[in-house]
Motif scaffolding. Structure first.
Motif, PDB file in Angstrom:
ATOM      1  N   PHE A 109      67.050-102.382 -26.349  1.00 48.64           N
ATOM      2  CA  PHE A 109      67.177-101.232 -27.244  1.00 48.64           C
ATOM      3  C   PHE A 109      67.460 -99.960 -26.449  1.00 48.64           C
ATOM      4  O   PHE A 109      68.335 -99.164 -26.804  1.00 48.64           O
ATOM      5  N   LYS A 110      66.715 -99.769 -25.363  1.00 46.38           N
ATOM      6  CA  LYS A 110      66.901 -98.569 -24.547  1.00 46.38           C
ATOM      7  C   LYS A 110      68.316 -98.520 -23.978  1.00 46.38           C
ATOM      8  O   LYS A 110      68.967 -97.464 -23.993  1.00 46.38           O
ATOM      9  N   GLU A 111      68.796 -99.640 -23.487  1.00 45.99           N
ATOM     10  CA  GLU A 111      70.150 -99.686 -22.928  1.00 45.99           C
ATOM     11  C   GLU A 111      71.188 -99.347 -24.003  1.00 45.99           C
ATOM     12  O   GLU A 111      72.170 -98.635 -23.730  1.00 45.99           O
ATOM     13  N   SER A 112      70.972 -99.828 -25.206  1.00 48.35           N
ATOM     14  CA  SER A 112      71.912 -99.558 -26.299  1.00 48.35           C
ATOM     15  C   SER A 112      71.908 -98.087 -26.681  1.00 48.35           C
ATOM     16  O   SER A 112      72.962 -97.492 -26.915  1.00 48.35           O
ATOM     17  N   ILE A 113      70.723 -97.497 -26.739  1.00 43.94           N
ATOM     18  CA  ILE A 113      70.610 -96.065 -27.075  1.00 43.94           C
ATOM     19  C   ILE A 113      71.274 -95.212 -26.001  1.00 43.94           C
ATOM     20  O   ILE A 113      72.038 -94.285 -26.296  1.00 43.94           O
ATOM     21  N   GLN A 114      70.995 -95.527 -24.740  1.00 42.33           N
ATOM     22  CA  GLN A 114      71.562 -94.741 -23.643  1.00 42.33           C
ATOM     23  C   GLN A 114      73.084 -94.787 -23.660  1.00 42.33           C
ATOM     24  O   GLN A 114      73.756 -93.808 -23.329  1.00 42.33           O
ATOM     25  N   ALA A 115      73.635 -95.909 -24.069  1.00 45.17           N
ATOM     26  CA  ALA A 115      75.097 -96.045 -24.092  1.00 45.17           C
ATOM     27  C   ALA A 115      75.734 -95.167 -25.163  1.00 45.17           C
ATOM     28  O   ALA A 115      76.920 -94.843 -25.074  1.00 45.17           O
ATOM     29  N   LEU A 116      74.936 -94.747 -26.163  1.00 46.80           N
ATOM     30  CA  LEU A 116      75.472 -93.952 -27.262  1.00 46.80           C
ATOM     31  C   LEU A 116      75.335 -92.454 -27.042  1.00 46.80           C
ATOM     32  O   LEU A 116      75.893 -91.665 -27.801  1.00 46.80           O
ATOM     33  N   PHE A 117      74.588 -92.051 -26.025  1.00 47.23           N
ATOM     34  CA  PHE A 117      74.440 -90.641 -25.696  1.00 47.23           C
ATOM     35  C   PHE A 117      75.238 -90.323 -24.437  1.00 47.23           C
ATOM     36  O   PHE A 117      75.499 -91.200 -23.605  1.00 47.23           O
ATOM     37  N   ASN A 118      75.590 -89.029 -24.302  1.00 51.92           N
ATOM     38  CA  ASN A 118      76.352 -88.640 -23.116  1.00 51.92           C
ATOM     39  C   ASN A 118      75.429 -88.187 -21.986  1.00 51.92           C
ATOM     40  O   ASN A 118      75.873 -87.559 -21.043  1.00 51.92           O
ATOM     41  N   TYR A 119      74.143 -88.488 -22.095  1.00 48.96           N
ATOM     42  CA  TYR A 119      73.182 -88.222 -21.021  1.00 48.96           C
ATOM     43  C   TYR A 119      72.022 -89.206 -21.198  1.00 48.96           C
ATOM     44  O   TYR A 119      71.909 -89.866 -22.239  1.00 48.96           O
ATOM     45  N   LYS A 120      71.182 -89.338 -20.187  1.00 47.02           N
ATOM     46  CA  LYS A 120      70.064 -90.268 -20.243  1.00 47.02           C
ATOM     47  C   LYS A 120      68.927 -89.647 -21.043  1.00 47.02           C
ATOM     48  O   LYS A 120      68.132 -88.877 -20.516  1.00 47.02           O
ATOM     49  N   ILE A 121      68.890 -89.963 -22.302  1.00 47.35           N
ATOM     50  CA  ILE A 121      67.885 -89.386 -23.187  1.00 47.35           C
ATOM     51  C   ILE A 121      66.522 -90.027 -22.903  1.00 47.35           C
ATOM     52  O   ILE A 121      66.396 -91.248 -22.853  1.00 47.35           O
ATOM     53  N   PRO A 122      65.482 -89.204 -22.690  1.00 46.08           N
ATOM     54  CA  PRO A 122      64.147 -89.774 -22.434  1.00 46.08           C
ATOM     55  C   PRO A 122      63.606 -90.494 -23.666  1.00 46.08           C
ATOM     56  O   PRO A 122      63.794 -90.046 -24.800  1.00 46.08           O
ATOM     57  N   ILE A 123      62.945 -91.598 -23.432  1.00 46.32           N
ATOM     58  CA  ILE A 123      62.319 -92.372 -24.502  1.00 46.32           C
ATOM     59  C   ILE A 123      60.869 -92.631 -24.111  1.00 46.32           C
ATOM     60  O   ILE A 123      60.590 -93.184 -23.048  1.00 46.32           O
ATOM     61  N   LEU A 124      59.940 -92.227 -24.978  1.00 43.72           N
ATOM     62  CA  LEU A 124      58.522 -92.499 -24.766  1.00 43.72           C
ATOM     63  C   LEU A 124      58.084 -93.545 -25.781  1.00 43.72           C
ATOM     64  O   LEU A 124      58.161 -93.321 -26.994  1.00 43.72           O
ATOM     65  N   TRP A 125      57.640 -94.697 -25.285  1.00 44.59           N
ATOM     66  CA  TRP A 125      57.269 -95.810 -26.157  1.00 44.59           C
ATOM     67  C   TRP A 125      55.801 -95.718 -26.531  1.00 44.59           C
ATOM     68  O   TRP A 125      54.936 -95.536 -25.671  1.00 44.59           O
ATOM     69  N   GLU A 126      55.508 -95.871 -27.820  1.00 42.61           N
ATOM     70  CA  GLU A 126      54.128 -95.979 -28.287  1.00 42.61           C
ATOM     71  C   GLU A 126      53.695 -97.441 -28.252  1.00 42.61           C
ATOM     72  O   GLU A 126      52.578 -97.774 -27.894  1.00 42.61           O
ATOM     73  N   ASN A 127      54.597 -98.313 -28.624  1.00 43.44           N
ATOM     74  CA  ASN A 127      54.415 -99.757 -28.533  1.00 43.44           C
ATOM     75  C   ASN A 127      55.813-100.371 -28.567  1.00 43.44           C
ATOM     76  O   ASN A 127      56.800 -99.654 -28.432  1.00 43.44           O
ATOM     77  N   GLU A 128      55.917-101.671 -28.751  1.00 38.03           N
ATOM     78  CA  GLU A 128      57.222-102.325 -28.679  1.00 38.03           C
ATOM     79  C   GLU A 128      58.086-102.091 -29.919  1.00 38.03           C
ATOM     80  O   GLU A 128      59.267-102.435 -29.923  1.00 38.03           O
ATOM     81  N   GLN A 129      57.506-101.474 -30.960  1.00 40.15           N
ATOM     82  CA  GLN A 129      58.271-101.255 -32.197  1.00 40.15           C
ATOM     83  C   GLN A 129      58.559 -99.785 -32.495  1.00 40.15           C
ATOM     84  O   GLN A 129      59.414 -99.487 -33.326  1.00 40.15           O
ATOM     85  N   GLU A 130      57.870 -98.867 -31.866  1.00 43.41           N
ATOM     86  CA  GLU A 130      58.058 -97.461 -32.194  1.00 43.41           C
ATOM     87  C   GLU A 130      57.892 -96.569 -30.974  1.00 43.41           C
ATOM     88  O   GLU A 130      57.255 -96.936 -29.986  1.00 43.41           O
ATOM     89  N   GLY A 131      58.500 -95.392 -31.067  1.00 43.18           N
ATOM     90  CA  GLY A 131      58.426 -94.449 -29.968  1.00 43.18           C
ATOM     91  C   GLY A 131      59.130 -93.150 -30.333  1.00 43.18           C
ATOM     92  O   GLY A 131      59.427 -92.894 -31.500  1.00 43.18           O
ATOM     93  N   ILE A 132      59.401 -92.354 -29.313  1.00 36.21           N
ATOM     94  CA  ILE A 132      59.996 -91.032 -29.500  1.00 36.21           C
ATOM     95  C   ILE A 132      61.191 -90.860 -28.563  1.00 36.21           C
ATOM     96  O   ILE A 132      61.080 -91.112 -27.360  1.00 36.21           O
ATOM     97  N   LEU A 133      62.324 -90.455 -29.132  1.00 37.69           N
ATOM     98  CA  LEU A 133      63.447 -89.986 -28.326  1.00 37.69           C
ATOM     99  C   LEU A 133      63.285 -88.483 -28.152  1.00 37.69           C
ATOM    100  O   LEU A 133      62.885 -87.790 -29.086  1.00 37.69           O
TER     101      LEU A 133
END
Length: 298
Positions: A109-133
């Motif tokens: 999921f992280k790799e897919s999200i990063q590929a859609l942004f033009n910079y490395k957007i930080p991702i903080l995971w709460e668990n394996e199903q939810e988190g914060i961009l």
């Protein structure tokens, strides 16, 4: 620190060590400098676990190891960073995301999200199903893909059902902790009321207000305003679309594939029976809240 912990917990290993037990037999943590360590669950009491979590971040084996940038943001949110009382160099906002359980590996999921942004957007995971961009305006060098389009891409490529709750832009790092907690508190409420895959905080205010007043008031609101129409699903759907289309009968009729006169007849029927003129903004707002309350009656 690791040397001292090793004396207390002989099973302690770092991410480069050879694992002596199956990986699931260890409790994993990330230290402040990004080192992943594991301690045998057999050596840990509940008190030990609570103590370790006060100065290390619990790490789940399937969640990506946080980058330096993500560790910095965690310090800002925990209010342990020297940046806490500073003004942000540029506005930032938190975007909550949630996925169905076991649909996709977090790393994928992280790799897919990063590929859609033009910079490395930080991702903080709460668990394996939810988190914060964490979206920072200073990092945006061009037009980012709208979150609705991100969902379309991920759905088509990975078949993942995902929802976003987009928060407001902030300017002070001191606001980060309260906003972070607010996102996890209100996002599930917003996603319960809204049928859209992407919900903005502005849209969520009515949902949050209704949730605060409790079920007795919601039930009373729905019954008082909608009266005999509380169970008329078709009419209520017509009214909901009318409100969604900014009280425009012609646009609503097109969306519903109905003749304009047929829709007008139904709206007039509601107005006549209830005495509430949904063509007037303030009365339409009341009906909108009643519709939401009716959807979540106990």
């Amino acid at each position: 620190m690791l040397h001292q912990l090793k004396k207390i917990f002989p099973s302690l290993i770092v991410n480069d060590d050879k694992i002596k037990l199956p990986q699931q037999m260890y409790k994993w943590y990330i230290t402040d400098n990004g080192i992943k360590i594991g301690i045998s669950k057999n050596e840990l009491t509940n008190r030990d676990t609570a103590l370790l979590e006060t100065f290390m971040t619990p790490y789940h084996a399937q969640i990506p190891v946080p980058s330096d940038k993500e560790l910095q943001w965690k310090e800002v949110i925990d209010q342990t960073s020297s940046m806490t009382h500073q003004t942000a160099s540029s506005p930032f906002r938190f975007v909550y995301f949630s996925m169905n359980e076991q649909q996709i590996e977090p790393i994928t999921f992280k790799e897919s999200i990063q590929a859609l942004f033009n910079y490395k957007i930080p991702i903080l995971w709460e668990n394996e199903q939810e988190g914060i961009l964490i979206e920072e305006q200073s990092s945006i060098t061009g037009e980012n893909i709208p979150y609705e389009q991100i969902i379309d891409v991920i759905m088509s490529d990975l078949y993942v059902n995902i929802h976003f709750f987009v928060g407001p832009y902030l300017n002070q790092y001191q606001e980060a902790k309260s906003q972070y907690l607010t996102m996890f508190r209100y996002a599930p409420i917003a996603l319960t009321y809204s049928d859209k895959p992407v919900t903005n905080y502005q849209e969520a205010i009515p949902y949050i207000l209704l949730e605060q007043v409790g079920s007795p008031f919601r039930n009373e609101l729905a019954n008082t305003i909608l009266q005999e129409f509380t169970a008329d699903t078709e009419l209520l759907q017509n009214i909901q679309m009318f409100l969604k289309c900014n009280l425009n009968v012609s646009v609503t009729a097109k969306e519903l594939y109905m003749h304009r006169n047929s829709l007008q007849y139904r709206l007039d029927k509601f107005i006549e029976k209830t005495g509430i003129d949904i063509r007037q903004f303030h009365q339409a707002v009341t009906v909108y809240l009643a519709l939401l309350a009716n959807m979540h009656k106990d």
